[in-house]
Enzyme design. Structure first.
Site, PDB file in Angstrom:
ATOM      1  N   ARG A   1     -11.314   7.460   3.234  1.00  0.00           N
ATOM      2  CA  ARG A   1     -11.041   6.426   2.237  1.00  0.00           C
ATOM      3  C   ARG A   1     -12.313   5.854   1.611  1.00  0.00           C
ATOM      4  NH1 ARG A   1      -5.839   6.454   3.644  1.00  0.00           N
ATOM      5  NH2 ARG A   1      -4.999   5.453   5.513  1.00  0.00           N
TER       6      ARG A   1
ATOM      7  N   CYS B   1      -4.004   5.976  -0.066  1.00  0.00           N
ATOM      8  CA  CYS B   1      -3.445   4.687  -0.489  1.00  0.00           C
ATOM      9  C   CYS B   1      -3.004   4.667  -1.949  1.00  0.00           C
ATOM     10  CB  CYS B   1      -4.459   3.578  -0.227  1.00  0.00           C
ATOM     11  SG  CYS B   1      -4.960   3.478   1.495  1.00  0.00           S
TER      12      CYS B   1
ATOM     13  N   LYS C   1     -12.345  -5.196   1.709  1.00  0.00           N
ATOM     14  CA  LYS C   1     -11.860  -4.311   2.762  1.00  0.00           C
ATOM     15  C   LYS C   1     -12.823  -3.150   2.887  1.00  0.00           C
ATOM     16  CE  LYS C   1      -8.008  -1.412   4.144  1.00  0.00           C
ATOM     17  NZ  LYS C   1      -6.588  -1.107   3.979  1.00  0.00           N
TER      18      LYS C   1
ATOM     19  N   LYS D   1     -11.668  -7.925   5.934  1.00  0.00           N
ATOM     20  CA  LYS D   1     -11.297  -6.996   6.999  1.00  0.00           C
ATOM     21  C   LYS D   1     -12.221  -5.809   7.076  1.00  0.00           C
ATOM     22  CE  LYS D   1      -7.508  -3.885   7.104  1.00  0.00           C
ATOM     23  NZ  LYS D   1      -6.324  -3.397   6.508  1.00  0.00           N
TER      24      LYS D   1
ATOM     25  N   TYR E   1      -3.312  -8.989  16.325  1.00  0.00           N
ATOM     26  CA  TYR E   1      -2.315  -8.450  17.248  1.00  0.00           C
ATOM     27  C   TYR E   1      -2.229  -9.300  18.514  1.00  0.00           C
ATOM     28  CZ  TYR E   1      -2.826  -4.701  13.934  1.00  0.00           C
ATOM     29  OH  TYR E   1      -2.873  -4.002  12.760  1.00  0.00           O
TER      30      TYR E   1
ATOM     31  N   SER F   1      -6.944  -3.323  14.192  1.00  0.00           N
ATOM     32  CA  SER F   1      -6.463  -2.577  15.358  1.00  0.00           C
ATOM     33  C   SER F   1      -7.574  -2.176  16.323  1.00  0.00           C
ATOM     34  CB  SER F   1      -5.710  -1.340  14.878  1.00  0.00           C
ATOM     35  OG  SER F   1      -6.522  -0.542  14.034  1.00  0.00           O
TER      36      SER F   1
ATOM     37  N   CYS G   1      -0.187   4.207   1.656  1.00  0.00           N
ATOM     38  CA  CYS G   1      -0.619   5.196   2.659  1.00  0.00           C
ATOM     39  C   CYS G   1       0.416   5.479   3.744  1.00  0.00           C
ATOM     40  CB  CYS G   1      -1.955   4.810   3.279  1.00  0.00           C
ATOM     41  SG  CYS G   1      -1.932   3.280   4.224  1.00  0.00           S
TER      42      CYS G   1
ATOM     43  N   CYS H   1       0.869  -1.182   0.000  1.00  0.00           N
ATOM     44  CA  CYS H   1       0.000   0.000   0.000  1.00  0.00           C
ATOM     45  C   CYS H   1       0.898   1.222   0.000  1.00  0.00           C
ATOM     46  CB  CYS H   1      -0.910   0.017   1.220  1.00  0.00           C
ATOM     47  SG  CYS H   1      -2.307   1.151   1.018  1.00  0.00           S
TER      48      CYS H   1
ATOM     49  N   GLU I   1     -16.307  -8.066  -5.417  1.00  0.00           N
ATOM     50  CA  GLU I   1     -14.893  -7.689  -5.238  1.00  0.00           C
ATOM     51  C   GLU I   1     -14.013  -8.934  -5.257  1.00  0.00           C
ATOM     52  OE1 GLU I   1     -12.879  -5.212  -4.934  1.00  0.00           O
ATOM     53  OE2 GLU I   1     -14.069  -3.433  -4.559  1.00  0.00           O
TER      54      GLU I   1
ATOM     55  N   ARG J   1      -3.785   3.638  12.270  1.00  0.00           N
ATOM     56  CA  ARG J   1      -3.261   4.844  11.619  1.00  0.00           C
ATOM     57  C   ARG J   1      -2.280   5.574  12.516  1.00  0.00           C
ATOM     58  NH1 ARG J   1      -8.887   6.140   8.348  1.00  0.00           N
ATOM     59  NH2 ARG J   1      -8.798   4.166   7.198  1.00  0.00           N
TER      60      ARG J   1
END
Ligand code: PBG
Length: 329
Positions: A223, A132, A201, A254, A319, A280, A124, A122, A239, A211
């Protein structure tokens, strides 16, 4: 009692019985651990909204990777914070870019052979504007230009594959990027590098903490003109279909928890490996509740992950990967 009923509790009486009839398994090898690579030596900077997650210089990242391998994790997903950003995001494809350096270093370490190294593709994190793709002005207003963005994205994917990425994972949501990346990889002798496409996404509030971690917040606008509307499941199927037709080998969904139905629909419809990204914000909200003593950490963490496996995810980017592997040991 006249009405017959099922005695479902018969099979729930002991841990052994429950284990025998458990339908969904969660293993460390199904977990992918994200790392945020940054310049410097000995840097281990905690993300304020993601306790336990750090920006890591390459030496520190290597230690994390060794622990990930010892814990039996499936792999790592690498993001980079470049030394400096520019309008084009040239740090993304620089031969000595931060992720490229990281890949070279991790690939040299024999103790890490069991890990699949996935490189996020990406712009970004590398663009000064935080979008992005590449900007261009229409009537004095800046937009992310789809087709012009394909060139740097494809170049980035090739550069990451050359540096040692086992898989490249485009997360930008430009149309046609999987085809562009596939063509560029093939043309540079990387026909064996798989593409994990973030096919579905959604534009999500749950990316907030990332971010901060990746220093990638858009400097204007948002976005929504390239990531999907959270209300749309049929569009997600289109998609995915499109990305598979363009040559994606596997797909990533995601965010995860608020979109478990989309994961299930994709699992029922497509015969490719499917991953879910517990993003996140999902991590942050669970961690916040753990810190307040409002939820039992280990049980809530494992339940959130098993739920995604049950929804149809073969593997999960999380995570919690290290914590979950420890809990499962
Ligand atoms: C880059 C990218 C993002 C995430 C993964 N890749 C951020 C975004 O789209 O704004 C989010 C991951 C997370 O929240 O953990 N485009």
């Amino acid at each position: 009692m006249d009405t017959p009923f099922l005695r479902m509790r018969r099979l729930r009486q002991t841990p052994a019985l429950r284990s025998l009839v458990r339908e969904t398994a969660l293993a460390p090898s199904q977990l992918i651990y994200p790392l945020f690579l940054c310049p410097g030596e000995g840097v281990r900077r905690e993300i304020s909204s993601m306790p336990g997650v750090f920006n890591l210089s390459l030496d520190e990242a290597e230690k994390e990777a060794e622990e990930a391998a010892r814990l039996g994790l499936g792999g790592l997903l690498l993001f980079g914070l470049p030394e400096s950003k520019d309008e084009q995001g040239s740090g993304a494809w620089a031969e000595d870019g931060i992720v490229q350096q990281g890949l070279t270093r991790l690939k040299r370490n024999r103790a890490l052979r069991s890990l699949v190294l996935i490189a996020d593709v990406c712009l970004c994190e590398y663009t000064s504007h935080g979008h992005c793709g590449v900007l261009h002005a229409i009537d004095g207003e800046q937009h992310v230009h789809n087709d012009l963005s394909l060139i740097p994205l494809a170049r980035t994917a090739v550069s990451l594959a050359r540096a040692g990425a086992d898989i490249v994972a485009p997360s930008d949501m430009m149309d046609g990027r999987v085809a562009a990346i596939r063509r560029a990889l093939d043309a540079s002798g990387r026909e064996n590098t798989p593409i994990l496409s973030y096919a579905a996404k959604f534009a999500s509030a749950f990316y907030g903490p990332f971010r901060e971690a990746a220093d990638s917040a858009p400097q204007f606008g948002d976005r929504r003109a390239y990531q999907m509307d959270g209300a749309n499941l049929l569009e997600a199927m289109r998609e995915i279909e499109g990305d598979l037709a363009e040559g994606a080998d596997m797909i990533l969904m995601k965010p995860a928890m608020p979109y478990a139905d989309v994961i299930r629909a994709a699992r029922d419809r497509f015969d490719v490996p499917i991953g879910a990204y517990q993003v996140s914000g999902e991590y942050a909200m669970l961690k916040a509740a753990f810190e307040r003593g409002w939820l039992e950490p280990e049980r809530a963490m494992l339940e959130s992950l098993v739920g995604l496996r049950r929804a149809g995810a073969g593997f999960i980017v999380t995570y919690f990967a290290k914590d979950a592997a420890k809990a499962l040991a």
